[in-house]
Design an enzyme around this catalytic site. Structure first.
Site, PDB file in Angstrom:
ATOM      1  N   LYS A 228       0.847  -1.200   0.000  1.00  0.00           N
ATOM      2  CA  LYS A 228       0.000   0.000   0.000  1.00  0.00           C
ATOM      3  C   LYS A 228       0.880   1.246   0.000  1.00  0.00           C
ATOM      4  O   LYS A 228       1.659   1.468   0.922  1.00  0.00           O
ATOM      5  CB  LYS A 228      -0.914  -0.008   1.225  1.00  0.00           C
ATOM      6  CG  LYS A 228      -1.731   1.280   1.399  1.00  0.00           C
ATOM      7  CD  LYS A 228      -2.495   1.275   2.719  1.00  0.00           C
ATOM      8  CE  LYS A 228      -3.090   2.642   3.024  1.00  0.00           C
ATOM      9  NZ  LYS A 228      -3.761   2.682   4.350  1.00  0.00           N
ATOM     10  N   ASP A 233      -2.637  10.492   3.619  1.00  0.00           N
ATOM     11  CA  ASP A 233      -4.057  10.163   3.715  1.00  0.00           C
ATOM     12  C   ASP A 233      -4.774  11.202   4.550  1.00  0.00           C
ATOM     13  O   ASP A 233      -4.683  11.215   5.778  1.00  0.00           O
ATOM     14  CB  ASP A 233      -4.230   8.772   4.341  1.00  0.00           C
ATOM     15  CG  ASP A 233      -5.694   8.367   4.410  1.00  0.00           C
ATOM     16  OD1 ASP A 233      -6.511   8.956   3.673  1.00  0.00           O
ATOM     17  OD2 ASP A 233      -6.016   7.451   5.192  1.00  0.00           O
ATOM     18  N   LYS A 240     -10.191  13.065   8.088  1.00  0.00           N
ATOM     19  CA  LYS A 240      -9.674  12.722   9.403  1.00  0.00           C
ATOM     20  C   LYS A 240      -9.590  13.981  10.262  1.00  0.00           C
ATOM     21  O   LYS A 240      -9.373  15.070   9.746  1.00  0.00           O
ATOM     22  CB  LYS A 240      -8.251  12.154   9.280  1.00  0.00           C
ATOM     23  CG  LYS A 240      -8.122  10.804   8.623  1.00  0.00           C
ATOM     24  CD  LYS A 240      -6.650  10.417   8.536  1.00  0.00           C
ATOM     25  CE  LYS A 240      -6.437   9.091   7.821  1.00  0.00           C
ATOM     26  NZ  LYS A 240      -6.896   7.945   8.620  1.00  0.00           N
ATOM     27  N   ASP A 251       1.541   6.411   5.773  1.00  0.00           N
ATOM     28  CA  ASP A 251       0.523   5.541   5.184  1.00  0.00           C
ATOM     29  C   ASP A 251       1.021   4.828   3.932  1.00  0.00           C
ATOM     30  O   ASP A 251       0.296   4.040   3.345  1.00  0.00           O
ATOM     31  CB  ASP A 251      -0.761   6.332   4.888  1.00  0.00           C
ATOM     32  CG  ASP A 251      -2.010   5.485   5.087  1.00  0.00           C
ATOM     33  OD1 ASP A 251      -1.928   4.478   5.814  1.00  0.00           O
ATOM     34  OD2 ASP A 251      -3.061   5.822   4.507  1.00  0.00           O
ATOM     35  N   ASP A 310     -12.189   7.100   3.789  1.00  0.00           N
ATOM     36  CA  ASP A 310     -10.974   6.887   4.582  1.00  0.00           C
ATOM     37  C   ASP A 310     -10.578   5.417   4.635  1.00  0.00           C
ATOM     38  O   ASP A 310      -9.569   5.071   5.233  1.00  0.00           O
ATOM     39  CB  ASP A 310     -11.174   7.434   6.002  1.00  0.00           C
ATOM     40  CG  ASP A 310      -9.869   7.608   6.750  1.00  0.00           C
ATOM     41  OD1 ASP A 310      -8.807   7.666   6.095  1.00  0.00           O
ATOM     42  OD2 ASP A 310      -9.899   7.667   7.998  1.00  0.00           O
ATOM     43  N   GLU A 312      -9.441   3.830   2.108  1.00  0.00           N
ATOM     44  CA  GLU A 312      -8.933   3.894   0.728  1.00  0.00           C
ATOM     45  C   GLU A 312      -7.831   2.888   0.435  1.00  0.00           C
ATOM     46  O   GLU A 312      -7.624   2.491  -0.703  1.00  0.00           O
ATOM     47  CB  GLU A 312      -8.441   5.325   0.430  1.00  0.00           C
ATOM     48  CG  GLU A 312      -7.009   5.647   0.862  1.00  0.00           C
ATOM     49  CD  GLU A 312      -6.744   5.498   2.351  1.00  0.00           C
ATOM     50  OE1 GLU A 312      -5.612   5.118   2.695  1.00  0.00           O
ATOM     51  OE2 GLU A 312      -7.659   5.738   3.161  1.00  0.00           O
ATOM     52  N   ARG A 314      -7.525  -0.278   1.148  1.00  0.00           N
ATOM     53  CA  ARG A 314      -8.015  -1.553   0.612  1.00  0.00           C
ATOM     54  C   ARG A 314      -8.472  -1.412  -0.840  1.00  0.00           C
ATOM     55  O   ARG A 314      -8.442  -2.375  -1.605  1.00  0.00           O
ATOM     56  CB  ARG A 314      -9.140  -2.085   1.493  1.00  0.00           C
ATOM     57  CG  ARG A 314     -10.405  -1.260   1.508  1.00  0.00           C
ATOM     58  CD  ARG A 314     -11.308  -1.581   2.677  1.00  0.00           C
ATOM     59  NE  ARG A 314     -10.731  -1.147   3.944  1.00  0.00           N
ATOM     60  CZ  ARG A 314     -11.323  -1.302   5.127  1.00  0.00           C
ATOM     61  NH1 ARG A 314     -12.500  -1.912   5.200  1.00  0.00           N
ATOM     62  NH2 ARG A 314     -10.747  -0.862   6.224  1.00  0.00           N
TER      63      ARG A 314
END
Length: 460
Positions: A228, A233, A240, A251, A310, A312, A314
């Site tokens: 990933k 993010d 967030k 992230d 949020d 995202e 996956r």
């Protein structure tokens, strides 16, 4: 990379003697009288983490004493010697006796020398270690270099580590080992059927991309690593709070650790055909950001309703896993900083892993323990699969309710893996919140060493 290991330092290496409360009396009795008096005067009793340099008659350092946990302690930190580089004066050193695990102690010593110095002068500890007898120091150096790569990538802030810079780091690594590198950028993602990667990254001024490189003999077993690469993010439109955004430069920790793992695999010349896939995006906020309840058709053909922007990570992994799965790899591994639920369940130091391959699960757990790279298996629990149901699409990316968030994320990803012989998913944190021996605060190499050891056992 700065080398910590030196075979014959000049002047001769200073001995480091490891002591526990149980062994201290015997060690103390063997010391020269002046050294014994000095140690007693300083109150050294072998307490874990205690460090004392003993002077020689000429004022130089004669010996270092370092405390470890007793063999009967409930918890023994096998990386405790990683504190030494930050405590010792400049010199060459050697282990005078065996710590709990001499190989892991040598690795911890190397890991403890790490400093992130890109933006300010941050002197590396000026210490060297004579390789202990019987330890494969080339392998230790390889693991330390991989950890440095992962830490540097994660610690670099997002203004200097966007999707393009992450791709450049991957390309540099690929070129070093003669791997074949390619990258699909921006709107080409939609033209080449990676709609979820494009959807997550399209609101950023920095174009999303899919990083792809292959290495090794095509006749060897196919091992594919997917990481990933969300370089920052914000949470997207499901924004967030500021506290949740504070360390979101990490992230892309899955991508960083996949590159660290790839470095070790290629440098060790394991007998695999390696493929590395990294969907690199920034989850930003703009007028064209993807929205809650939008529906996208994934590469695999599964339609995905957006329950939360949020969730995202996956989404980008789903398209990359679908691509990886198309060539039916022998082993498909994905790493990502995916869910707060994993941290609530197991904390920052113990990432959960998921697989339906029982042999793989046992091997991963064994390697994680042996490498002091902790992992804990959680179940791909079939009854929770229905929680992903959508009334208007095949699947929802974020079920409502707060239960089993890491498991439902794993179940979501499982929908995109059909043909791989074995699949391993690891929900890492990629960050050390407070410094520990051998593990400075900041970006961390997690799961990569354990998986490297697994691959070495299978394909060495």
């Amino acid at each position: 990379m700065h080398s910590v290991f030196e075979t014959a330092p000049a002047p001769p290496a200073v001995p480091i003697t490891f002591a526990t409360k149980a062994t201290w009396d015997a060690i103390c009795a063997d010391l020269p009288a002046h050294a014994r008096r000095f140690a007693v005067a300083n109150g050294f009793v072998g307490k874990p983490g205690a460090c004392l340099t003993l002077p020689a008659a000429d004022g130089k350092i004669a010996q270092v004493l370092f405390g470890l946990e007793d063999a009967t302690a409930k918890f023994r930190d096998l990386f405790r010697p990683g504190a030494l580089p930050g405590l010792l004066p400049p010199s060459g050193y050697r282990f005078a006796n065996a710590p709990h695990d001499i190989r892991l102690a040598a690795l911890a010593f190397a890991l403890g020398c790490y400093r992130f110095g890109r933006y300010r002068k941050n002197d590396l500890p000026d210490v060297k270690l004579v390789p202990p007898d019987g330890v494969d120091i080339a392998d230790i150096a390889r693991m330390a270099e991989a950890a440095t790569l992962a830490r540097d990538l994660i610690n670099t802030p997002s203004n200097d580590m966007g999707p393009e810079e992450l791709a450049q780091a991957a390309e540099q690594l690929a070129k070093r080992f003669g791997a074949n590198f390619s990258c699909i950028v921006g709107d080409d993602l939609t033209r080449q059927n990676f709609p979820l990667i494009h959807a997550v990254g399209m609101a950023s001024t920095r174009a999303p991309r899919l990083i792809d490189f292959t290495w090794g003999d095509p006749a060897h077993p196919k091992v594919t690593l997917v990481g990933k690469g969300v370089c920052f993010d914000t949470g997207g439109l499901d924004l967030k709070p500021s506290s949740g955004m504070l360390i979101m430069k990490k992230d892309m920790g899955g991508a960083a650790n996949v590159l660290a793992l790839a470095l070790m695999v290629m440098d060790a010349r394991l007998k695999v055909r390696l493929r590395v896939l990294i969907p690199a995006v920034e989850n930003a906020v703009a007028g064209n950001a993807f929205r809650p309840l939008d529906i996208f058709k994934s590469r695999k053909g599964i339609t995905v309703e957006i329950g939360n922007t949020d969730a995202e990570g996956r989404l980008v992994l789903a398209d990359a896993l679908a691509l990886a799965d198309e060539e039916k790899p022998d082993l498909l591994v994905d790493l990502g900083t995916l869910t707060g639920a994993a941290r609530v369940a197991l904390g920052p130091d113990l990432p959960p892993f998921y697989t339906n391959d029982e042999t793989l699960a046992l091997d991963v757990a064994s390697c994680a323990k042996g490498e002091n790279d902790p992992l804990w298996r959680l179940p791909l629990w079939p009854p929770y699969d229905s929680w992903l149901d959508s009334k208007v699409a095949t699947i929802n990316n974020a079920p409502s309710g707060g239960f089993a968030g890491s498991i439902t994320c794993a179940l979501f990803l499982q929908r995109f893996v059909e043909h791989a012989k074995s699949w391993l998913h690891v929900d890492i944190y990629g960050w050390t919140p407070s410094a520990k021996p051998g593990r400075p605060e900041g970006g961390e190499c997690q799961a990569a060493r354990a998986i490297y050891k697994l691959l070495g056992q299978r394909y060495g």
